[in-house]
Design a protein around this motif. Structure first.
Motif, mmCIF file in Angstrom:
data_model
loop_
_atom_site.group_PDB
_atom_site.id
_atom_site.type_symbol
_atom_site.label_atom_id
_atom_site.label_comp_id
_atom_site.label_asym_id
_atom_site.label_seq_id
_atom_site.Cartn_x
_atom_site.Cartn_y
_atom_site.Cartn_z
ATOM 1 N N MET A 1 0.839 -1.177 0.000
ATOM 2 C CA MET A 1 0.000 0.000 0.000
ATOM 3 C C MET A 1 0.882 1.237 0.000
ATOM 4 N N SER A 2 0.523 2.221 -0.794
ATOM 5 C CA SER A 2 1.325 3.436 -0.882
ATOM 6 C C SER A 2 0.724 4.557 -0.038
ATOM 7 N N TYR A 3 1.562 5.542 0.246
ATOM 8 C CA TYR A 3 1.136 6.758 0.928
ATOM 9 C C TYR A 3 0.424 7.595 -0.127
ATOM 10 N N ARG A 4 -0.703 8.200 0.211
ATOM 11 C CA ARG A 4 -1.510 8.916 -0.770
ATOM 12 C C ARG A 4 -1.568 10.411 -0.467
ATOM 13 N N VAL A 5 -1.210 11.200 -1.469
ATOM 14 C CA VAL A 5 -1.189 12.657 -1.357
ATOM 15 C C VAL A 5 -2.121 13.242 -2.411
ATOM 16 N N CYS A 6 -2.917 14.230 -2.014
ATOM 17 C CA CYS A 6 -3.758 14.948 -2.965
ATOM 18 C C CYS A 6 -3.459 16.443 -2.838
ATOM 19 N N LEU A 7 -3.114 17.066 -3.954
ATOM 20 C CA LEU A 7 -2.838 18.493 -4.010
ATOM 21 C C LEU A 7 -4.113 19.197 -4.481
ATOM 22 N N VAL A 8 -4.481 20.286 -3.811
ATOM 23 C CA VAL A 8 -5.788 20.898 -4.072
ATOM 24 C C VAL A 8 -5.672 22.409 -4.267
ATOM 25 N N CYS A 9 -6.273 22.886 -5.366
ATOM 26 C CA CYS A 9 -6.422 24.323 -5.597
ATOM 27 C C CYS A 9 -7.909 24.598 -5.828
ATOM 28 N N LEU A 10 -8.237 25.680 -6.468
ATOM 29 C CA LEU A 10 -9.638 26.060 -6.633
ATOM 30 C C LEU A 10 -10.343 25.255 -7.726
ATOM 31 N N GLY A 11 -9.809 25.259 -8.942
ATOM 32 C CA GLY A 11 -10.503 24.622 -10.061
ATOM 33 C C GLY A 11 -9.845 23.380 -10.613
ATOM 34 N N ASN A 12 -8.639 23.067 -10.154
ATOM 35 C CA ASN A 12 -7.889 21.893 -10.588
ATOM 36 C C ASN A 12 -7.535 21.923 -12.070
ATOM 37 N N ILE A 13 -7.217 23.130 -12.560
ATOM 38 C CA ILE A 13 -6.748 23.217 -13.942
ATOM 39 C C ILE A 13 -5.394 23.912 -14.060
ATOM 40 N N CYS A 14 -4.878 24.502 -12.982
ATOM 41 C CA CYS A 14 -3.578 25.183 -13.050
ATOM 42 C C CYS A 14 -2.618 24.703 -11.966
ATOM 43 N N ARG A 15 -2.754 25.260 -10.775
ATOM 44 C CA ARG A 15 -1.757 25.037 -9.724
ATOM 45 C C ARG A 15 -1.657 23.597 -9.248
ATOM 46 N N SER A 16 -2.765 23.012 -8.828
ATOM 47 C CA SER A 16 -2.672 21.660 -8.262
ATOM 48 C C SER A 16 -2.280 20.606 -9.291
ATOM 49 N N PRO A 17 -2.756 20.683 -10.547
ATOM 50 C CA PRO A 17 -2.270 19.673 -11.485
ATOM 51 C C PRO A 17 -0.801 19.860 -11.838
ATOM 52 N N MET A 18 -0.333 21.108 -11.871
ATOM 53 C CA MET A 18 1.094 21.332 -12.109
ATOM 54 C C MET A 18 1.911 20.740 -10.966
#
Length: 116
Positions: free
Chosen positions: A1-18
């Motif tokens: 099992m891996s450690y799971r990280v989710c990065l979150v911004c407002l719309g998920n089209i710029c900062r968090s996906p980058m």
């Protein structure tokens, strides 16, 4: 099992996906790719299913990253049971996530790891 990280911004089209693309590559480059699962989402849902913003994708491409597979998603409160660490891109999204989070959830500001 891996450690799971989710990065979150407002719309998920710029900062968090980058951040997702860069973090995933960085972990792989350090031999941790199989130990950590990285994804991203937005606190808002109006871009769900959309690809990454073209400008964000171009910046990634200029630096040797590929964000073409990304499709925006909205972070759901139910994900807290599936994610070990939630990293907000800014304080506004941090506030939203903390309101959604159950007691004991690990929700932090991405920059909190930067000592400077």
């Amino acid at each position: 099992m891996s450690y799971r990280v989710c990065l979150v911004c407002l719309g998920n089209i710029c900062r968090s996906p980058m951040a997702e693309v860069v973090l995933r590559r960085t972990l792989a480059d350090h031999g941790l790719g199989g130990l950590v699962t990285v994804d991203s989402a937005g606190t808002g849902g109006w871009h769900q299913g959309d690809p990454m913003d073209q400008r964000a994708s171009e910046v990634l491409t200029e630096h040797g990253y590929d964000g073409s597979a990304h499709r925006a998603r909205q972070f759901l409160a139910s994900w807290f049971g599936e994610v070990d660490l939630v990293l907000a891109m800014d304080r506004d999204n941090l506030r939203v996530l903390r309101r959604l989070a159950p007691a004991g959830a690990d929700v932090r500001l991405l920059r909190s790891f930067d000592p400077a």
